[in-house]
Design an enzyme around this catalytic site. Structure first.
Site, PDB file in Angstrom:
ATOM      1  N   SER A 125     -76.518  86.551  12.402  1.00 41.69           N
ATOM      2  CA  SER A 125     -75.384  85.679  12.724  1.00 41.69           C
ATOM      3  C   SER A 125     -75.582  84.235  12.273  1.00 41.69           C
ATOM      4  O   SER A 125     -74.714  83.397  12.497  1.00 41.69           O
ATOM      5  CB  SER A 125     -75.123  85.685  14.235  1.00 41.69           C
ATOM      6  OG  SER A 125     -76.252  85.201  14.927  1.00 41.69           O
TER       7      SER A 125
ATOM      8  N   HIS B  71     -83.665  59.431  26.190  1.00 41.87           N
ATOM      9  CA  HIS B  71     -83.345  60.733  26.776  1.00 41.87           C
ATOM     10  C   HIS B  71     -83.314  61.748  25.644  1.00 41.87           C
ATOM     11  O   HIS B  71     -82.659  61.525  24.624  1.00 41.87           O
ATOM     12  CB  HIS B  71     -81.983  60.712  27.470  1.00 41.87           C
ATOM     13  CG  HIS B  71     -81.485  62.078  27.844  1.00 41.87           C
ATOM     14  ND1 HIS B  71     -81.981  62.787  28.912  1.00 41.87           N
ATOM     15  CD2 HIS B  71     -80.543  62.877  27.256  1.00 41.87           C
ATOM     16  CE1 HIS B  71     -81.360  63.951  28.993  1.00 41.87           C
ATOM     17  NE2 HIS B  71     -80.494  64.044  28.002  1.00 41.87           N
TER      18      HIS B  71
ATOM     19  N   SER C 166     -82.762  65.952  24.820  1.00 32.18           N
ATOM     20  CA  SER C 166     -82.266  67.202  25.392  1.00 32.18           C
ATOM     21  C   SER C 166     -81.862  68.142  24.265  1.00 32.18           C
ATOM     22  O   SER C 166     -81.486  67.706  23.172  1.00 32.18           O
ATOM     23  CB  SER C 166     -81.067  66.926  26.303  1.00 32.18           C
ATOM     24  OG  SER C 166     -80.416  68.126  26.672  1.00 32.18           O
TER      25      SER C 166
ATOM     26  N   GLY D 159     -79.391  70.315  24.931  1.00 32.42           N
ATOM     27  CA  GLY D 159     -77.991  70.593  25.217  1.00 32.42           C
ATOM     28  C   GLY D 159     -77.701  72.005  25.692  1.00 32.42           C
ATOM     29  O   GLY D 159     -76.540  72.441  25.686  1.00 32.42           O
ATOM     30  N   ARG D 160     -78.713  72.725  26.126  1.00 34.67           N
ATOM     31  CA  ARG D 160     -78.508  74.099  26.588  1.00 34.67           C
ATOM     32  C   ARG D 160     -78.515  74.159  28.111  1.00 34.67           C
ATOM     33  O   ARG D 160     -78.855  73.184  28.785  1.00 34.67           O
ATOM     34  CB  ARG D 160     -79.589  75.025  26.028  1.00 34.67           C
ATOM     35  CG  ARG D 160     -79.589  75.163  24.512  1.00 34.67           C
ATOM     36  CD  ARG D 160     -80.758  76.013  24.069  1.00 34.67           C
ATOM     37  NE  ARG D 160     -80.872  76.131  22.629  1.00 34.67           N
ATOM     38  CZ  ARG D 160     -80.413  77.159  21.916  1.00 34.67           C
ATOM     39  NH1 ARG D 160     -79.796  78.165  22.518  1.00 34.67           N
ATOM     40  NH2 ARG D 160     -80.569  77.185  20.605  1.00 34.67           N
TER      41      ARG D 160
ATOM     42  N   SER E 144     -82.646  75.612  28.781  1.00 33.02           N
ATOM     43  CA  SER E 144     -82.466  74.171  28.906  1.00 33.02           C
ATOM     44  C   SER E 144     -83.813  73.448  28.815  1.00 33.02           C
ATOM     45  O   SER E 144     -84.783  73.836  29.467  1.00 33.02           O
ATOM     46  CB  SER E 144     -81.792  73.839  30.235  1.00 33.02           C
ATOM     47  OG  SER E 144     -81.712  72.442  30.418  1.00 33.02           O
TER      48      SER E 144
END
Length: 310
Positions: A136, A172, A174, A176-177, A182
């Site tokens: 995918s 910060h 991240s 984003g999950r 996460s």
């Protein structure tokens, strides 16, 4: 013509020729005053970048780079970290993927301490894209890092290097999950930037802002990676060297523990044309991405770079 080699009269003429209708007389004078002052300073690779950033600061159509901006269409990882995703043999990750990064900054305020020190905000996006995956072609990981920091110019000498700036900031980071995938953390850091001729050294110690542990009653909140310092350490060092038109760099991290873990990244960029540079990047160790913070990565990538550290 390099702005560092211009006289003030030459700078004024160039600004009038190249500037648009929105450029004010005051802005022209400020740019050329900076140029005139810089012409008396020792020329080195760091001074060149600082001067170029000053020239674009007032141009709202120009984006000022923060960290390097690049794309690696061929990025080979010999052991992709599949553990967090619970993959089976039918949807394994490809060893080869595309890695890219874009990073920019903008000044919020200048001379905040009685004419001394500039405040910036910045954003960096780094992505690992499984473009060659026959299933995918997902984005395996994307890390977002907004920052805010203050640039405090200095003029001290240490071990033969000039300490050019002290940069305290907050970051910060991240992916984003949500849920088990996460990953995020917040840091306060202070970066010390040294320069000498065609060499730049940056030392960046940091302190992680503590987070509460997750619990069964509210598993969506709390620390996504409670032991990240064990792998990412408490800071990193960057060293850059410019050899003719080639830029060589190394990044080092270490957790400074008995169970030694860390990372090294080697960088080589070279000119292709006036706009792009060829780029080779090698990474070995922990924490290339947040999803891989506790997994060792051995990767080499080939591509092009729009902006470098130097």
């Amino acid at each position: 013509m390099s702005a560092l080699a211009e006289t003030q009269d030459e700078c004024l003429l160039r600004q009038l020729q190249e500037g648009d209708n929105t450029l004010t007389i005051g802005e022209v004078k400020r740019r050329c005053d900076n140029t005139n002052e810089s012409s008396h300073e020792e020329s080195n690779v760091l001074a060149n970048r600082v001067q170029e950033e000053k020239e674009t600061r007032g141009n709202r159509f120009a984006i000022t780079p923060h960290k390097p901006n690049y794309i690696l269409p061929i990025s080979y990882n010999d052991t992709p970290n599949e553990a967090p995703f619970g993959l089976d043999s039918t949807d394994d990750f490809s060893n080869t993927e595309i890695k890219f990064q874009f990073s920019f900054k903008a000044p919020l305020a200048e001379g905040v301490f009685n004419g001394y020190g500039d405040v910036y905000v910045a954003y960096t996006n780094t992505s690992w894209w499984q473009a060659y995956n026959s299933n995918s072609a997902p984005f395996r990981e994307t890390n977002h890092e907004p920052e805010a920091f203050i640039v405090l110019p200095t003029n001290y000498q240490l071990f033969g290097f000039d300490l050019k700036a002290i940069i305290p900031g907050i970051s910060h980071q991240s992916n984003g999950r949500s849920g088990d995938l996460s990953r995020s953390w917040n840091r306060i850091y202070t970066q010390f930037v040294f320069s000498k001729d065609n060499m730049v050294l940056a030392l960046k110690p940091w302190w992680r802002i503590p987070e509460s542990d997750k619990n069964e009653e509210n598993s969506s909140k709390g620390d996504d990676n409670p032991n990240i310092e064990k792998y990412m350490g408490y800071g990193e060092m960057h060293f850059g060297y410019q050899l003719n038109d080639h830029n060589l760099g190394i990044m080092l991290r270490n957790n400074l523990r008995n169970d030694n873990k860390g990372a090294v990244q080697l960088n080589w960029s070279f000119p292709i044309n006036e706009r792009f540079r060829g780029y080779v990047q090698y990474f070995n160790g922990y924490g290339e991405s947040l999803i891989d913070y506790d997994a060792s990565t051995n990767r080499i990538g080939f591509g092009v770079m729009l902006t470098d550290w130097l």
